[in-house]
Design a protein around this motif. Sequence first.
Motif, short mmCIF file in Angstrom:
data_model
loop_
_atom_site.label_atom_id
_atom_site.label_comp_id
_atom_site.label_asym_id
_atom_site.label_seq_id
_atom_site.Cartn_x
_atom_site.Cartn_y
_atom_site.Cartn_z
N LEU A 1 8.84 -55.06 29.79
CA LEU A 1 10.23 -55.42 30.01
C LEU A 1 11.18 -54.47 29.30
O LEU A 1 10.84 -53.90 28.26
CB LEU A 1 10.48 -56.85 29.51
N LYS A 2 12.36 -54.33 29.85
CA LYS A 2 13.38 -53.50 29.21
C LYS A 2 13.72 -54.03 27.82
O LYS A 2 13.92 -53.25 26.88
CB LYS A 2 14.64 -53.46 30.07
N PHE A 31 14.37 -51.20 21.57
CA PHE A 31 14.45 -50.68 20.20
C PHE A 31 13.26 -49.79 19.85
O PHE A 31 12.96 -49.57 18.67
CB PHE A 31 14.54 -51.85 19.22
N ALA A 32 12.56 -49.29 20.89
CA ALA A 32 11.39 -48.43 20.65
C ALA A 32 11.77 -47.17 19.88
O ALA A 32 11.07 -46.76 18.95
CB ALA A 32 10.73 -48.07 21.97
N ALA A 33 12.87 -46.55 20.26
CA ALA A 33 13.29 -45.32 19.59
C ALA A 33 13.65 -45.58 18.14
O ALA A 33 13.31 -44.79 17.24
CB ALA A 33 14.47 -44.68 20.33
N LEU A 34 14.32 -46.70 17.89
CA LEU A 34 14.69 -47.05 16.52
C LEU A 34 13.45 -47.31 15.67
O LEU A 34 13.35 -46.84 14.53
CB LEU A 34 15.61 -48.27 16.51
N GLY A 35 12.49 -48.06 16.23
CA GLY A 35 11.26 -48.32 15.49
C GLY A 35 10.50 -47.05 15.20
O GLY A 35 9.95 -46.87 14.09
N LEU A 80 9.49 -40.87 21.46
CA LEU A 80 9.83 -39.74 20.60
C LEU A 80 11.04 -38.97 21.15
O LEU A 80 11.92 -38.55 20.39
CB LEU A 80 8.63 -38.80 20.48
N LYS A 81 11.06 -38.77 22.45
CA LYS A 81 12.17 -38.02 23.04
C LYS A 81 13.47 -38.81 22.98
O LYS A 81 14.55 -38.24 22.76
CB LYS A 81 11.82 -37.63 24.48
N ALA A 104 4.96 -56.86 14.75
CA ALA A 104 5.37 -57.24 16.11
C ALA A 104 6.22 -58.50 16.09
O ALA A 104 5.73 -59.59 15.78
CB ALA A 104 4.14 -57.43 16.99
N ALA A 105 7.50 -58.34 16.44
CA ALA A 105 8.40 -59.49 16.46
C ALA A 105 8.04 -60.42 17.63
O ALA A 105 7.53 -59.98 18.66
CB ALA A 105 9.85 -59.00 16.60
N ASN A 106 8.31 -61.70 17.44
CA ASN A 106 8.09 -62.70 18.49
C ASN A 106 6.66 -62.70 19.01
O ASN A 106 6.41 -62.94 20.19
CB ASN A 106 9.08 -62.47 19.64
N THR A 107 5.73 -62.42 18.13
CA THR A 107 4.31 -62.39 18.47
C THR A 107 3.55 -63.26 17.47
O THR A 107 3.78 -63.16 16.26
CB THR A 107 3.76 -60.95 18.44
#
Length: 487
Positions: free
Chosen positions: A92-93, A98-102, A139-140, A284-287
């Motif tokens: 999901l979007k 927040f993938a880049a922030l993590g 990463l990009k 992992a949040a919400n896991t």
Amino acid sequence: MTQNFVKQTLGSKSKAESIARRIQKVVPAYQHFLQVQKLKIPAAFENLPPLDKKSYMLAYPFTELLGDDADKTLAIFRSSGSSGNAFFWTYLKSSSRFAALGTRIFLEQSFAVHKKKTLAIVGLGLGSWLPGEHVSWGLKNMSLQVRYPFLVFTPGNNLEEIIEIIHKMQDFVEQIILLIVPSAIAYLHLKANQLQKPLLLAKLRYIAFSEPFPESIRTNLAKRALISENLPFMFSMYGSTDTGGLGAESLVTIALRKLLVQNPVIAKQLNINLPIPLFFHFFAANTFLEAVDGNLCITKWQGIPLLRYVVYDKVAFYSWKKLKKAILNSDYLQPEDEPFVKIIASASNWLPNLLAVTGRSDSCLILGGTNLTEYMLDEAVKCEELQDIITGIYRARIFYEEERQYLAFDLELCQGVIDNEEIILKVYNSLIQSLGKVEPFFLSDWQNIYSHWDSDSTKRILKLNFLPFPSLSQTIETSIKQRGIVN
């Protein structure tokens, strides 16, 4: 010692219960699954049976497994097929926002990329598999958002390209971070030396994915690079295509593992068995994580929501604060443990709790990040081409020689067949091609990495040990089943 540092779960139980109610309400496949189990909806979380890929994911039409927000899907990835069947997972979007922030937080904390000009090389298999493509994307995206120099190169597992870019960029950057499966690292350095382009070890750093590894690999690499134990050098991350990322190592968890490897008496005192697992901070949040029969069990809302979904990795959970206290209070600490103890003692008590992973608990071998299941090995060993040479009964295992990983086979020759170089080459080439057919990721690794050493019998990726008939066949009389994978 009272094992009060062992946890039964990680994450929020109340959040898991909320996810369970939503899944029962909106996911058609799960509603039917509960009907088959003769459970009325809504059922309490504790009464919900664990499920796995075979009993749930592969048992229902793909679209009936999706949540009610499937129109908000970002991407689809293909799993590597460790269960014997590959599967397609939607992301999901919202979960990727927040993938880049993590990624940025991890790299800044682990390798100080905000202070050092850095080149990140994604040396993972690309295509539909999550780690390579999604990591490259993260990463990009991170690079777009930061003001400091951070470069990304994505050659996949093409070793010559990795070596070439390292030599071109090593004077331009202060550090080079390789994102790679750990067993490929030794091949990378062997290839570089073979090409007479040895790598500048002092600038190389590593992030390892997709497979466990013995601590000796990290130790030997660090010694060769003249890196001290308290400096960031090689971190491992844990997750799967099924679940996304679940945890990451830190200097503290690495020190913990090194201590337990060096001092097995403390490991025994803590009831942590060999082989010593990798320890990851659970992030992992919400896991919500449970252990079912020692296997990882996950509840998480995602593209295909998971409710008590079993991943066959052997795991244990620990309270970081309480485990830290138990180690520091141990009567079995030795003077040589001091460097690791110092790192552990100086760490905050409030670091995330630990997810310890030993490795796959089902019939699967992991070679270079590729899952080779027993059915794949059966298919290769019992192929028609080899029927007049070997009986089809075998034993397979992974072993390490220094940092290098190999897949070893004990193979039983047919009666009257004699082991010679012609037989060895025929069986070797047949197994390579057969495994490549059933698992394309293996074929890709062989073409890009392993094949470079086929001419040297001591460095071939498959180690073949031929046994005379009936060395293995005789066990048919005493065993109900013949299993090919051995630990």
